[in-house]
Design a protein around this motif. Structure first.
Motif, PDB file in Angstrom:
ATOM      1  N   UNK A 205       0.210  -1.399   0.141  1.00 53.33           N
ATOM      2  CA  UNK A 205       0.079   0.145  -0.475  1.00 53.33           C
ATOM      3  C   UNK A 205       0.987   1.814  -0.124  1.00 53.33           C
ATOM      4  N   UNK A 206       2.119   1.752   0.829  1.00 51.91           N
ATOM      5  CA  UNK A 206       2.848   2.403   0.983  1.00 51.91           C
ATOM      6  C   UNK A 206       3.252   3.172  -0.494  1.00 51.91           C
ATOM      7  N   UNK A 207       3.565   1.350  -1.013  1.00 52.96           N
ATOM      8  CA  UNK A 207       4.344   2.006  -2.072  1.00 52.96           C
ATOM      9  C   UNK A 207       3.577   2.036  -3.562  1.00 52.96           C
ATOM     10  N   UNK A 208       2.519   0.886  -2.878  1.00 52.94           N
ATOM     11  CA  UNK A 208       0.887   1.960  -4.345  1.00 52.94           C
ATOM     12  C   UNK A 208       1.299   3.283  -4.117  1.00 52.94           C
ATOM     13  N   UNK A 209       1.331   4.012  -2.564  1.00 48.87           N
ATOM     14  CA  UNK A 209       1.164   6.247  -2.828  1.00 48.87           C
ATOM     15  C   UNK A 209       2.169   6.184  -3.646  1.00 48.87           C
ATOM     16  N   UNK A 210       3.431   5.744  -2.958  1.00 47.29           N
ATOM     17  CA  UNK A 210       4.609   6.353  -3.348  1.00 47.29           C
ATOM     18  C   UNK A 210       4.861   6.689  -4.806  1.00 47.29           C
ATOM     19  N   UNK A 211       3.939   5.214  -6.063  1.00 46.92           N
ATOM     20  CA  UNK A 211       3.962   5.495  -7.558  1.00 46.92           C
ATOM     21  C   UNK A 211       2.443   6.436  -7.616  1.00 46.92           C
ATOM     22  N   UNK A 212       1.606   6.984  -6.826  1.00 51.13           N
ATOM     23  CA  UNK A 212       0.782   7.905  -6.898  1.00 51.13           C
ATOM     24  C   UNK A 212       1.773   9.438  -6.705  1.00 51.13           C
ATOM     25  N   UNK A 213       2.363   9.845  -6.213  1.00 56.51           N
ATOM     26  CA  UNK A 213       3.502  10.682  -6.052  1.00 56.51           C
ATOM     27  C   UNK A 213       4.405  10.335  -7.003  1.00 56.51           C
ATOM     28  N   UNK A 214       4.792   9.996  -7.658  1.00 55.13           N
ATOM     29  CA  UNK A 214       6.224   9.354  -8.673  1.00 55.13           C
ATOM     30  C   UNK A 214       5.520   9.497 -10.134  1.00 55.13           C
ATOM     31  N   UNK A 215       4.132   9.865 -10.352  1.00 57.05           N
ATOM     32  CA  UNK A 215       3.571  10.119 -11.064  1.00 57.05           C
ATOM     33  C   UNK A 215       3.561  11.549 -11.622  1.00 57.05           C
ATOM     34  N   UNK A 216       3.487  12.854 -10.715  1.00 59.49           N
ATOM     35  CA  UNK A 216       3.828  13.829 -11.118  1.00 59.49           C
ATOM     36  C   UNK A 216       4.727  14.517 -10.674  1.00 59.49           C
ATOM     37  N   UNK A 217       5.960  13.685 -10.770  1.00 56.24           N
ATOM     38  CA  UNK A 217       6.902  14.429 -10.409  1.00 56.24           C
ATOM     39  C   UNK A 217       8.134  13.530 -11.987  1.00 56.24           C
ATOM     40  N   UNK A 218       9.382  12.779 -11.654  1.00 47.89           N
ATOM     41  CA  UNK A 218       9.625  13.187 -12.660  1.00 47.89           C
ATOM     42  C   UNK A 218       8.952  13.307 -14.610  1.00 47.89           C
ATOM     43  N   UNK A 219       8.400  12.082 -14.314  1.00 44.77           N
ATOM     44  CA  UNK A 219       7.125  12.566 -15.831  1.00 44.77           C
ATOM     45  C   UNK A 219       7.560  13.829 -16.495  1.00 44.77           C
ATOM     46  N   UNK A 220       6.755  15.488 -14.940  1.00 48.51           N
ATOM     47  CA  UNK A 220       6.979  16.599 -15.447  1.00 48.51           C
ATOM     48  C   UNK A 220       7.818  17.363 -15.660  1.00 48.51           C
ATOM     49  N   UNK A 221       9.044  16.492 -15.508  1.00 46.58           N
ATOM     50  CA  UNK A 221      10.361  17.422 -15.281  1.00 46.58           C
ATOM     51  C   UNK A 221      10.992  17.637 -17.082  1.00 46.58           C
ATOM     52  N   UNK A 222      10.846  16.780 -17.419  1.00 48.52           N
ATOM     53  CA  UNK A 222      10.513  16.897 -18.918  1.00 48.52           C
ATOM     54  C   UNK A 222       9.909  17.790 -19.882  1.00 48.52           C
TER      55      UNK A 222
END
Length: 410
Positions: free
Chosen positions: A105-122
């Motif tokens: 579950x923690x990794x699921x939440x972490x994935x939610x955050x990751x969706x809006x972090x590195x992909x927006x950098x490009x």
């Protein structure tokens, strides 16, 4: 590139570095997690997969929001959510006897955050710079930071796990806070050109994206597929190598982390050099992608034939060079080929495809290795050859982009 831009770029580069650490740090720790939790290799690989799977679904939405409201509006809360997810997983491992489900579950939440972090950098890098050479150099640095995170991950993950096996999870929130503060105070709000000139409905926005795919689908689909293959290879091979070093070579801890870092260091150096030399020459980018994928496929085929751990490291490192040559070219092509108003969403779909590769790689490697390690290498080598063929026939640079290379060869 001015000093202020350099500071902004370095702050932005902390995002892929930290996002990569948050995921790749777990690779050298997977055998220990499997032992402590009493789960199978497939189950422990899901700690990587669930993070990527949820990000795959949410990345396009994050891209749309970044186009509509701005990049920082999405990035900063996303870093906070990523840190919370790491904290949940770490505390569950610390406080609970049967913590596997809560860690997922923690990794699921972490994935939610990751969706809006590195992909927006490009797309953010594309927004910051006007010169094509600055964009390609900036994206090369971002890809290098991403890869350097992979280099550092096995060493740092191994070192932290020597203190206590779940410490890598607890380290993620600290990293996220650092990156969040850097972006908050060092990165200026994107200019108006980074957002649509007027607000449009989501349905109209989807119609615009559909038009982009209609006009550019051939090369976009090719880049999506190649990005997916590159990530699949990295995470699949490293998962196998991590187990191999412990079970057969009896190498543990920081030494194992350093060995895992060798092919990633080769990838990192190749990414940095490629970002410096490609400029806006799309023909050069195409042939670097094709050559990189062929080097990747050839190295993997040899890996299926050798039995020596030393030779395996050598040829996996050559495979890393191939991937490192391809990734910055993919980043620049997709960033420069899409209007700024839709760039966030299109590059986010590209990031989703890369996350699909991350999600598939570890479980695929676990399944194939049960039959034969050679089968795993031959299978992903075949996939790499297919990706090379796609690059050769589907990516067609514009004629005016070929002139610089022709002049250079004259």
């Amino acid at each position: 590139m001015g000093n202020s831009n350099k500071k902004e770029l370095l702050s932005i580069a902390s995002i892929p570095l930290i996002m990569t650490l948050g995921n790749s740090m777990l690779i050298p720790v997977l055998p220990a997690i499997r032992s402590k939790l009493g789960v199978t290799s497939l189950q422990v690989s899901l700690l990587i997969t669930v993070y990527s799977a949820v990000a795959i679904l949410l990345i396009p939405i994050a891209g749309y929001l970044s186009d509509k409201y701005g990049r920082k509006f999405v990035i900063i809360p996303s870093l906070l959510i990523t840190g919370i997810g790491g904290l949940i997983a770490g505390l569950a491992a610390w406080w609970m006897d049967h913590s596997y489900v809560v860690m997922l579950i923690g990794r699921f939440v972490q994935g939610v955050g990751a969706a809006g972090a590195f992909p927006i950098v490009i797309p953010l890098v594309g927004d910051l710079f006007k010169k094509d050479s600055d964009v390609s150099s900036g994206l090369g640095l971002v890809e290098t930071a991403n890869t350097f995170g992979k280099v550092l991950s096995p060493i740092l993950g191994s070192a932290l796990s020597m203190v206590v096996w779940f410490l890598p999870f607890m380290f993620i929130p600290v990293l996220c806070v650092i990156s969040m503060l850097l972006v908050l105070f060092m990165v200026k709000p994107p200019t108006k050109s980074s957002k649509p000139t007027k607000s449009i409905s989501f349905s109209d926005y989807l119609a615009q994206i559909k038009t982009i795919f209609k006009n550019n689908g051939r090369w976009l689909y090719a880049i999506f597929a190649i990005g997916c293959v590159c990530m699949l290879v990295i995470f699949g091979v490293l998962t196998y190598l991590s187990d191999l070093l412990e079970e057969k070579a009896h190498v543990y801890g920081i030494v194992k982390g350093c060995l895992l870092a060798i092919p990633l260091a080769a990838l990192c150096i190749a990414s940095y050099v490629t970002g410096k030399v490609i400029g806006k020459n799309q023909l050069l980018m195409k042939w670097l992608i094709v050559a990189g994928l062929l080097l990747l496929a050839g190295s993997l085929l040899v890996c299926g034939l050798v039995g020596s751990t030393f030779l395996l490291l050598v040829f996996i490192s050559l495979a890393g060079i191939g991937i490192g040559a391809a990734l910055p070219c993919l980043d620049v092509m997709i960033t420069e080929g899409i209007p700024k108003e839709e760039r966030g969403t299109i590059t986010s779909i590209y990031s989703s495809m890369r996350f699909i590769g991350v999600a598939i790689g570890p479980p695929l490697a676990s399944i194939l290795v049960k039959n034969s390690p050679s089968l795993m290498f031959y299978m992903i080598a075949g996939i790499s050859i297919l990706a090379g063929a796609i690059a050769l026939f589907a990516i067609k640079p514009k004629k005016d982009e070929q002139a610089p290379l022709k002049r250079a060869l004259a």
